[in-house]
Design a protein around this motif. Structure first.
Motif, PDB file in Angstrom:
ATOM      1  N   ARG A  31      14.802 -24.077 113.339  1.00  0.00           N
ATOM      2  CA  ARG A  31      15.323 -23.087 112.382  1.00  0.00           C
ATOM      3  C   ARG A  31      16.751 -22.713 112.730  1.00  0.00           C
ATOM      4  N   PHE A  32      16.965 -22.474 114.033  1.00  0.00           N
ATOM      5  CA  PHE A  32      18.282 -22.069 114.531  1.00  0.00           C
ATOM      6  C   PHE A  32      19.337 -23.135 114.237  1.00  0.00           C
ATOM      7  N   ARG A  33      18.959 -24.406 114.427  1.00  0.00           N
ATOM      8  CA  ARG A  33      19.942 -25.484 114.251  1.00  0.00           C
ATOM      9  C   ARG A  33      20.414 -25.581 112.816  1.00  0.00           C
ATOM     10  N   GLU A  34      19.547 -25.168 111.889  1.00  0.00           N
ATOM     11  CA  GLU A  34      19.913 -25.216 110.476  1.00  0.00           C
ATOM     12  C   GLU A  34      20.741 -24.013 110.066  1.00  0.00           C
ATOM     13  N   LYS A  35      20.526 -22.897 110.779  1.00  0.00           N
ATOM     14  CA  LYS A  35      21.119 -21.633 110.362  1.00  0.00           C
ATOM     15  C   LYS A  35      22.612 -21.571 110.682  1.00  0.00           C
ATOM     16  N   GLU A  36      23.416 -21.229 109.695  1.00  0.00           N
ATOM     17  CA  GLU A  36      24.856 -21.097 109.902  1.00  0.00           C
ATOM     18  C   GLU A  36      25.117 -19.948 110.879  1.00  0.00           C
ATOM     19  N   ASN A  76      27.038 -23.012 115.776  1.00  0.00           N
ATOM     20  CA  ASN A  76      26.180 -21.913 116.230  1.00  0.00           C
ATOM     21  C   ASN A  76      26.284 -21.733 117.747  1.00  0.00           C
ATOM     22  N   VAL A  77      25.499 -20.785 118.278  1.00  0.00           N
ATOM     23  CA  VAL A  77      25.696 -20.350 119.664  1.00  0.00           C
ATOM     24  C   VAL A  77      24.389 -20.409 120.452  1.00  0.00           C
ATOM     25  N   VAL A  78      24.453 -20.943 121.668  1.00  0.00           N
ATOM     26  CA  VAL A  78      23.300 -20.929 122.575  1.00  0.00           C
ATOM     27  C   VAL A  78      23.674 -20.103 123.805  1.00  0.00           C
ATOM     28  N   LEU A  79      22.919 -19.030 124.018  1.00  0.00           N
ATOM     29  CA  LEU A  79      23.162 -18.166 125.174  1.00  0.00           C
ATOM     30  C   LEU A  79      21.966 -18.236 126.109  1.00  0.00           C
ATOM     31  N   THR A  80      22.227 -18.054 127.400  1.00  0.00           N
ATOM     32  CA  THR A  80      21.105 -17.958 128.336  1.00  0.00           C
ATOM     33  C   THR A  80      21.472 -17.025 129.481  1.00  0.00           C
ATOM     34  N   SER A  81      20.515 -16.166 129.855  1.00  0.00           N
ATOM     35  CA  SER A  81      20.767 -15.286 130.996  1.00  0.00           C
ATOM     36  C   SER A  81      19.508 -15.143 131.834  1.00  0.00           C
ATOM     37  N   TRP A  82      19.736 -14.823 133.110  1.00  0.00           N
ATOM     38  CA  TRP A  82      18.704 -14.861 134.143  1.00  0.00           C
ATOM     39  C   TRP A  82      18.791 -13.600 134.970  1.00  0.00           C
ATOM     40  N   ASP A  83      17.676 -12.863 135.019  1.00  0.00           N
ATOM     41  CA  ASP A  83      17.681 -11.547 135.654  1.00  0.00           C
ATOM     42  C   ASP A  83      17.195 -11.576 137.101  1.00  0.00           C
ATOM     43  N   ALA A  95      19.558 -28.435 125.096  1.00  0.00           N
ATOM     44  CA  ALA A  95      20.877 -28.616 125.724  1.00  0.00           C
ATOM     45  C   ALA A  95      21.719 -29.629 124.965  1.00  0.00           C
ATOM     46  N   ASN A  96      23.026 -29.557 125.191  1.00  0.00           N
ATOM     47  CA  ASN A  96      23.960 -30.564 124.668  1.00  0.00           C
ATOM     48  C   ASN A  96      23.828 -30.834 123.175  1.00  0.00           C
ATOM     49  N   ASN A  97      23.482 -29.814 122.423  1.00  0.00           N
ATOM     50  CA  ASN A  97      23.424 -29.973 120.972  1.00  0.00           C
ATOM     51  C   ASN A  97      24.864 -30.033 120.461  1.00  0.00           C
ATOM     52  N   PRO A  98      25.251 -31.124 119.754  1.00  0.00           N
ATOM     53  CA  PRO A  98      26.664 -31.303 119.416  1.00  0.00           C
ATOM     54  C   PRO A  98      27.267 -30.141 118.612  1.00  0.00           C
ATOM     55  N   GLY A  99      26.473 -29.479 117.776  1.00  0.00           N
ATOM     56  CA  GLY A  99      27.035 -28.396 116.953  1.00  0.00           C
ATOM     57  C   GLY A  99      27.026 -27.038 117.622  1.00  0.00           C
ATOM     58  N   SER A 100      26.542 -26.984 118.875  1.00  0.00           N
ATOM     59  CA  SER A 100      26.352 -25.665 119.489  1.00  0.00           C
ATOM     60  C   SER A 100      27.384 -25.346 120.553  1.00  0.00           C
ATOM     61  N   TRP A 101      27.799 -24.101 120.548  1.00  0.00           N
ATOM     62  CA  TRP A 101      28.694 -23.560 121.580  1.00  0.00           C
ATOM     63  C   TRP A 101      27.818 -22.927 122.655  1.00  0.00           C
ATOM     64  N   TYR A 102      28.095 -23.257 123.918  1.00  0.00           N
ATOM     65  CA  TYR A 102      27.303 -22.741 125.043  1.00  0.00           C
ATOM     66  C   TYR A 102      28.165 -21.828 125.916  1.00  0.00           C
ATOM     67  N   PRO A 103      28.499 -20.635 125.448  1.00  0.00           N
ATOM     68  CA  PRO A 103      29.355 -19.770 126.272  1.00  0.00           C
ATOM     69  C   PRO A 103      28.518 -18.927 127.239  1.00  0.00           C
ATOM     70  N   THR A 104      29.167 -18.278 128.186  1.00  0.00           N
ATOM     71  CA  THR A 104      28.480 -17.257 128.981  1.00  0.00           C
ATOM     72  C   THR A 104      28.351 -16.020 128.089  1.00  0.00           C
TER      73      THR A 104
END
Ligand SMILES: [Zn+2]
Length: 631
Positions: free
Chosen positions: A510-515, A352-359, A546-555
């Motif tokens: 919930r997110f961590r479980e969701k494909e 899965n994917v973790v995104l973060t943005s700052w305005d 942070a650093n969740n092994p199954g998660s992609w942290y792209p920009t």
């Protein structure tokens, strides 16, 4: 700022002196409440303005409301005692409804009749910045009001200030009110009003430079009778709704503009309005849905020629569909007429994917970036044309963060004309590309995403698309997955702070479980705080995701590139050998800077143990190869 104002007015505001009752034993609490009650009685007898002054009256079609005659609010005086005006403060809250019904009020001896009112608000305030996040409101019918901040014409510093407006009311009004637009914290230093003059004047027409609100009845066939063709520019249409519906507005020229009027998600029944832009005088308003409204509010924003946005240079070409690029990929281990390689939902083997943005591009972005990067995030920072972060963009990029756009000015795009909305979005891309020397594809809507219609549809979305962005963040909080990101220009997110922290914590398991789930945390680094303790708290908070092994942290941009690759890289079988298969990959020309950042992961058919890609033999790991298709 009005420099050491003397507070001449006690009224009821002392009743709200901040008192933390928690540590007090019960008896002290009772004594405290009693003393407050006694004080309130004294205050009410001695200085209640309703007792001391006569009600303002309508004389020959004109009524003057002075600061001294107002109920509630705080009177501000200059050092010499000269009146500056009355402002909103906590005394404007009613005891039970608090901020929701907060107001300064003037109650005339008799209700003001329905019809046209030309109004002028004056202030003796001559200082610098002051908060005009307030509306003037007539209390009859749908409570027609004019929002001051978006219509205000700034006068030179040192000049007396005034605001002019037009209101057409459909029902008599018991009173005239000044109401705050935002939350309590915005009340600090609201614009002090010395006098409001209302005059019964029926105009034959009005210019586009006028701030106008009309409350008009809707006939049984849904037609709204306009008094005359109304001026061009930005309008909102709304009313008190019990159900969703449709309306159509049309100018003297051009196509009709369909408007959908949706119910507020939380407050179901309420005054709801939808914005639109009309480029020729507005001649028709038709409510299509039967029995949607008995009367409507039409609000016009004063149109003024804003300064053009900078347009030096040209936007970078990111994709050229006329030019096609192709590569071959040799698959070893299968010669059978099996399936072709395919895209996984999430690249690089992640789930899965973790995104973060700052305005907003504030100075605190740097510290925020350091913390996020330390914890393995790849944050995206979205800047305006005057953001301090423009000075340290290179540092952000060097850390692996991405720099994107929050429009040139922090103006909600739907409050601009369609042309200016596009220019505002495009100018910032231009500015960043000129400075950074590579394409800029990420955006976030200033003040959030809120559609506004013109003849061609929603021009807020169109501005961002036509300015060439690939991904744009909204404030819509519904959870999503990679597969249901139908439109990357309408990315959903959950904001840090306020109720957001709880929502994020609740969404995470919930997110961590969701494909292929997408977890999108957005924020403003200026919200984190000033003290080290606040920053530590922030670090602890973001560390939990942070650093969740199954998660992609792209920009944001990398995520957009992945979505693009899935749709635009075509895979076709070419030739099949005894133990190999040659596959062709084809895509439109992609800017090399983007190509280098575009993930390209492919799931391999069963039996494939290795591939040949650009002369190199790569092993298939976990049924997948990760390629780079760039120079
Ligand atoms: Zn912002």
């Amino acid at each position: 700022m009005w420099g050491m104002p003397t507070l001449s007015d006690v009224r009821l505001c002392s009743f709200y002196n901040k008192t933390n009752l928690n540590p007090f034993p019960f008896i002290i609490y009772i004594m405290h409440a009693l003393s407050k009650f006694l004080f309130m009685c004294l205050a009410a007898v001695s200085v209640n303005p309703l007792v001391k002054s006569a009600a303002p009256a309508l004389v020959e079609g004109r009524i003057v409301l002075t600061a001294e005659d107002s109920a509630k609010g705080k009177i501000i005086r200059a050092k010499g005692g000269k009146l500056i005006g009355v402002t909103l403060d906590r005394s404007c809250e009613s005891n039970f409804d608090k901020a929701r019904n907060a107001h300064i009020e003037w109650v005339p001896g008799r209700p003001l009749p329905a019809g046209w009112w030309h109004g002028v608000i004056e202030s003796n305030f001559t200082g610098g910045y002051v908060n005009r996040d307030i509306s003037i409101q007539l209390t009859g019918g749908l409570k027609p009001s004019v929002y001051v901040a978006s219509n205000y014409l700034h006068v030179a510093k040192g000049e007396p200030q005034r605001f002019e407006f037009w209101i057409h009311s459909a029902a008599p009004s018991e009173s005239v009110r000044i109401v705050p637009r935002g939350d309590l914290w915005r009340w600090n230093r609201t614009w002090p009003i010395s006098r409001i003059t209302l005059e019964q004047v029926t105009p034959a027409s009005l210019p586009a430079s006028a701030a106008i609100t009309l409350e008009l009845p809707v006939s049984t066939d849904g037609a709204v009778a306009l008094p005359f063709s109304l001026p061009t520019g930005n309008w909102t249409l709304g009313g008190y709704m019990g159900k969703a519906g449709e309306a159509v507005v049309q100018g003297e020229e051009g196509l009709p503009i369909p408007l959908s009027l949706e119910l507020d998600r939380w407050k179901k029944k309420r005054v709801y309005s939808t914005p639109f832009h009309i480029r020729s005088p507005l001649k028709d308003v038709q409510i299509v849905t039967k029995n949607l409204f008995s009367s409507v509010l039409l609000k016009h924003k004063a149109t003024r020629e804003s300064k053009p946005y900078p347009s030096e240079g040209t936007l970078m070409v990111t994709v050229d569909p006329a030019k096609s690029e192709s590569e071959t990929l040799v698959l070893y281990g299968t010669g059978e007429a099996g399936p072709l390689p395919a895209f996984p939902q999430v690249p690089l083997g992640y789930k899965n994917v973790v995104l973060t943005s700052w305005d907003d591009g504030k100075p605190t972005d740097l510290r925020c970036a350091q913390i996020l990067v330390k914890h393995g995030y790849r944050p995206t920072f979205l800047l305006n044309g005057s953001s301090p972060a423009l000075a340290f963009m290179d540092k952000l990029e060097a850390m692996g963060a991405e720099v994107g756009s929050h429009a040139y000015t922090h103006t909600a795009l739907g409050t601009l004309s369609p042309r200016r909305a596009l220019e505002n979005a495009a100018s910032m891309r231009l500015l960043l590309e000129n400075k950074l020397g590579h394409p800029v594809i990420s955006f976030s809507y200033p003040d959030g995403y809120s559609p506004a219609q013109d003849e061609e549809g929603d021009y807020v979305f169109r501005a961002v698309r036509d300015a060439g962005y690939w991904i744009a963040r909204t404030q819509i909080t519904r959870e999503q997955t990679v597969a249901d990101v139908e439109e990357p220009l309408l990315m959903r997110s959950i904001g840090l702070y306020g109720s957001g922290n709880k929502m994020l914590v609740a969404a995470w398991p919930r997110f961590r479980e969701k494909e292929a789930g997408v977890f999108y945390l957005k924020g403003h680094s200026w919200q984190i705080g000033k003290s080290d303790a606040q920053w530590d708290k922030f670090e602890k908070f973001v560390a939990q995701f942070a650093n969740n092994p199954g998660s992609w942290y792209p920009t944001n941009g990398e995520f957009a590139l992945w979505l693009w690759a899935q749709k635009n890289i075509k895979i076709s079988g070419k030739t099949r050998g005894a133990d190999s298969m040659v596959v062709q990959l084809e895509r439109p020309w992609l800017h090399p800077w983007l190509a280098a950042r575009c993930p390209l992961s492919l799931k391999m058919p069963a039996g494939v143990h290795s591939v040949k890609w650009r002369g190199q033999i790569l092993p298939v790991v976990d049924g997948r190869v990760d390629l780079v298709w760039a120079e």
